[in-house]
Design an enzyme around this catalytic site. Structure first.
Site, PDB file in Angstrom:
ATOM      1  N   TYR A 143      37.557  41.368  17.184  1.00  0.00           N
ATOM      2  CA  TYR A 143      38.040  42.487  17.755  1.00  0.00           C
ATOM      3  C   TYR A 143      39.393  42.880  17.325  1.00  0.00           C
ATOM      4  O   TYR A 143      39.912  44.136  16.982  1.00  0.00           O
ATOM      5  CB  TYR A 143      38.067  42.614  19.153  1.00  0.00           C
ATOM      6  CG  TYR A 143      36.591  42.884  19.830  1.00  0.00           C
ATOM      7  CD1 TYR A 143      35.593  42.315  19.486  1.00  0.00           C
ATOM      8  CD2 TYR A 143      36.724  43.670  20.730  1.00  0.00           C
ATOM      9  CE1 TYR A 143      34.154  42.441  20.010  1.00  0.00           C
ATOM     10  CE2 TYR A 143      35.256  43.967  21.269  1.00  0.00           C
ATOM     11  CZ  TYR A 143      34.100  43.496  20.947  1.00  0.00           C
ATOM     12  OH  TYR A 143      33.187  43.573  21.572  1.00  0.00           O
ATOM     13  N   LYS A 192      29.505  29.579  16.523  1.00  0.00           N
ATOM     14  CA  LYS A 192      28.761  29.842  15.151  1.00  0.00           C
ATOM     15  C   LYS A 192      29.074  28.861  14.174  1.00  0.00           C
ATOM     16  O   LYS A 192      29.553  29.247  12.965  1.00  0.00           O
ATOM     17  CB  LYS A 192      28.526  31.125  14.629  1.00  0.00           C
ATOM     18  CG  LYS A 192      27.382  31.395  13.690  1.00  0.00           C
ATOM     19  CD  LYS A 192      25.953  31.303  14.017  1.00  0.00           C
ATOM     20  CE  LYS A 192      24.995  31.460  12.878  1.00  0.00           C
ATOM     21  NZ  LYS A 192      23.446  31.282  13.262  1.00  0.00           N
ATOM     22  N   ASP A 224      22.913  31.959  18.171  1.00  0.00           N
ATOM     23  CA  ASP A 224      21.639  32.552  18.054  1.00  0.00           C
ATOM     24  C   ASP A 224      20.654  31.843  19.122  1.00  0.00           C
ATOM     25  O   ASP A 224      19.722  32.679  19.718  1.00  0.00           O
ATOM     26  CB  ASP A 224      21.182  32.489  16.553  1.00  0.00           C
ATOM     27  CG  ASP A 224      21.271  31.262  15.980  1.00  0.00           C
ATOM     28  OD1 ASP A 224      22.061  30.360  16.359  1.00  0.00           O
ATOM     29  OD2 ASP A 224      20.820  30.849  14.633  1.00  0.00           O
ATOM     30  N   ASP A 248      30.663  39.650  24.248  1.00  0.00           N
ATOM     31  CA  ASP A 248      30.408  40.833  24.507  1.00  0.00           C
ATOM     32  C   ASP A 248      28.607  41.148  24.495  1.00  0.00           C
ATOM     33  O   ASP A 248      28.109  41.788  25.363  1.00  0.00           O
ATOM     34  CB  ASP A 248      30.846  41.678  23.407  1.00  0.00           C
ATOM     35  CG  ASP A 248      30.566  43.328  23.554  1.00  0.00           C
ATOM     36  OD1 ASP A 248      30.625  43.815  24.561  1.00  0.00           O
ATOM     37  OD2 ASP A 248      30.164  43.858  22.493  1.00  0.00           O
ATOM     38  N   ASP A 252      25.850  41.244  28.065  1.00  0.00           N
ATOM     39  CA  ASP A 252      24.934  42.436  27.959  1.00  0.00           C
ATOM     40  C   ASP A 252      23.562  41.860  28.406  1.00  0.00           C
ATOM     41  O   ASP A 252      22.798  42.308  29.120  1.00  0.00           O
ATOM     42  CB  ASP A 252      24.845  43.519  26.902  1.00  0.00           C
ATOM     43  CG  ASP A 252      25.802  44.679  27.016  1.00  0.00           C
ATOM     44  OD1 ASP A 252      26.665  44.465  27.744  1.00  0.00           O
ATOM     45  OD2 ASP A 252      25.530  45.712  26.520  1.00  0.00           O
TER      46      ASP A 252
HETATM   47  C1  IPM Z   1      32.741  45.726  27.211  1.00  0.00           C
HETATM   48  C2  IPM Z   1      32.658  46.826  26.174  1.00  0.00           C
HETATM   49  C3  IPM Z   1      33.778  46.642  25.251  1.00  0.00           C
HETATM   50  C4  IPM Z   1      33.894  45.703  24.482  1.00  0.00           C
HETATM   51  C5  IPM Z   1      33.876  48.346  24.445  1.00  0.00           C
HETATM   52  C6  IPM Z   1      33.621  49.442  25.095  1.00  0.00           C
HETATM   53  C7  IPM Z   1      34.850  48.235  23.566  1.00  0.00           C
HETATM   54  O1  IPM Z   1      31.331  46.962  25.421  1.00  0.00           O
HETATM   55  O2  IPM Z   1      33.535  45.537  27.800  1.00  0.00           O
HETATM   56  O3  IPM Z   1      31.787  44.777  27.041  1.00  0.00           O
HETATM   57  O4  IPM Z   1      33.235  45.470  23.426  1.00  0.00           O
HETATM   58  O5  IPM Z   1      34.550  44.569  24.767  1.00  0.00           O
HETATM   59 MG    MG Z   2      30.072  45.173  25.931  1.00  0.00          MG
END
Ligand code: IPM
Ligand code: MG
Length: 357
Positions: A143, A192, A224, A248, A252
């Protein structure tokens, strides 16, 4: 009576709606426990772009630093998708994380028993609960590595560099080891290392540090495999330590296991007690302005604020318990509603939680 000063950045999409509910909950906690919370509202992301021509007003970091903590909704949306990378709302999020030194991102994924039906994992693989903590490095890695465009072997190409210093790995690993010590004493470091040099350094540092935490069981997993294990047997995890990008993605995935992306809070911490609190999900532009978004991730984020930045454990627990009570009572926003259940609105969910504090 103690006063806590909070910079509030509602942001874009559903941001303002979910933040309003979290503020309502904070005010209820204040009234009940005798604290006062003062809010300074700020624009960031697309909302700031529309108002003042930049997603990241120059004094954002300075203003936040004058407060005890930051509450953030979400930023971004299709309206600003065509802006150049450096001007996008998401870039503002990276800048505030970097500017405030928020290198440690805690994302607890807890599946409430009442939401077992919303969980996509087979009951025999998850049991009736899940409680894990993702510790995601937040101000390094791909990032923040060098990125850009250049002329390559096949013509113009774009690149983003994954990089980590020993210092950055060590400080985030320390947060994860301490989290493990306070929880189930089990740490899985995800990398990884079979491919990436930065991951090999990551693994080396974590392995060295393990000697300082003899009580913590440490293992290493390729990302993975971790992605697969999370949907196979999520209960095997206690604390997951990982890099910015992997964290990240895995957060999710973990949030969906809890029933919905709308359930996962997050704390982004610097050294000391300062922190920024935001739901792990995005701005959900498709449902913005409809009063149907799930405010629970944001409400649980303010619970984390009380716990980590203000040291108010009983107050934090009052919020967590109220969320559990609301779910146990069968109240659901659309994202977590079982078939046949009539969903309640964002504001009704916020109110229901306040009523139980
Ligand atoms: C998160 C989001 C952010 C990230 C984006 C919106 C930049 O997906 O906080 O998980 O990738 O960190
Ligand atoms: Mg995210």
């Amino acid at each position: 009576m103690s006063t806590y000063r909070i910079a509030v950045i509602p942001g874009d999409g559903i941001g303002p709606e979910i933040v309003a509910e979290a503020v309502k909950v904070l005010d209820k906690v204040g009234a009940k426990f005798g604290h006062s919370f003062e809010y300074t509202y700020r624009l960031m992301g697309g909302a700031a772009y529309d108002a003042v021509g930049t997603c990241f007003p120059e004094d954002t970091v300075e203003v936040c630093q004058k407060h005890d903590a930051v509450l953030l909704g979400a930023v971004g949306g299709p309206k600003w998708d065509s802006l150049p990378g450096a001007e996008r709302p998401e870039k503002a999020l990276l800048k505030i994380r970097e500017g405030l030194g928020l290198y440690a991102n805690l994302r607890p994924a807890i599946m409430h028993k009442a939401l077992a039906k919303a969980c996509p994992i087979k009951p025999e693989n998850i049991g009736d609960s899940m409680d894990l903590m993702i510790v995601r490095e937040l101000t390094g890695g791909i990032y923040f590595g060098e990125h850009g465009w250049r002329e390559g072997k096949y013509g113009p190409e774009a690149y983003d560099v994954e990089r980590y210093s020993e210092m950055e790995i060590r400080r985030i690993a320390k947060v994860a080891f301490n989290a493990a010590m306070a929880r189930g004493k089990n740490l899985v470091s995800v990398d990884k290392a079979n491919v990436l040099e930065a991951s090999r350094l990551w693994r080396k540092i974590v392995t060295e540090m393990a000697a300082d935490y003899p009580e913590v069981t440490v293992s290493h997993m390729y990302v993975d495999n971790a992605a697969m294990q999370l949907v196979y047997r999520p209960n095997q995890f206690d604390v997951i330590l990982t890099s910015n990008m992997f964290g990240d993605i895995l957060s999710d995935e973990a949030s969906m296991i809890t029933g919905s992306l709308g359930m996962l809070p997050s704390a982004s911490l610097a050294d000391g007690t300062f922190g920024l609190y935001e739901p792990s999900h995005g701005s959900a532009p498709d449902i913005a302005g409809k009063n149907i978004a799930n405010p629970i991730a944001t409400i649980m984020s303010v619970s984390m604020m009380l716990r980590y930045s203000f040291g108010l454990e009983a107050e934090a627990k009052a919020i967590d318990d109220a969320v559990t009570a609301v779910l146990d009572a069968g109240l659901r926003t659309g994202d977590i509603a079982e078939a046949g259940v009539t969903p309640i609105s964002t504001t009704e969910m916020g109110q229901a939680i306040c009523d139980r504090i």
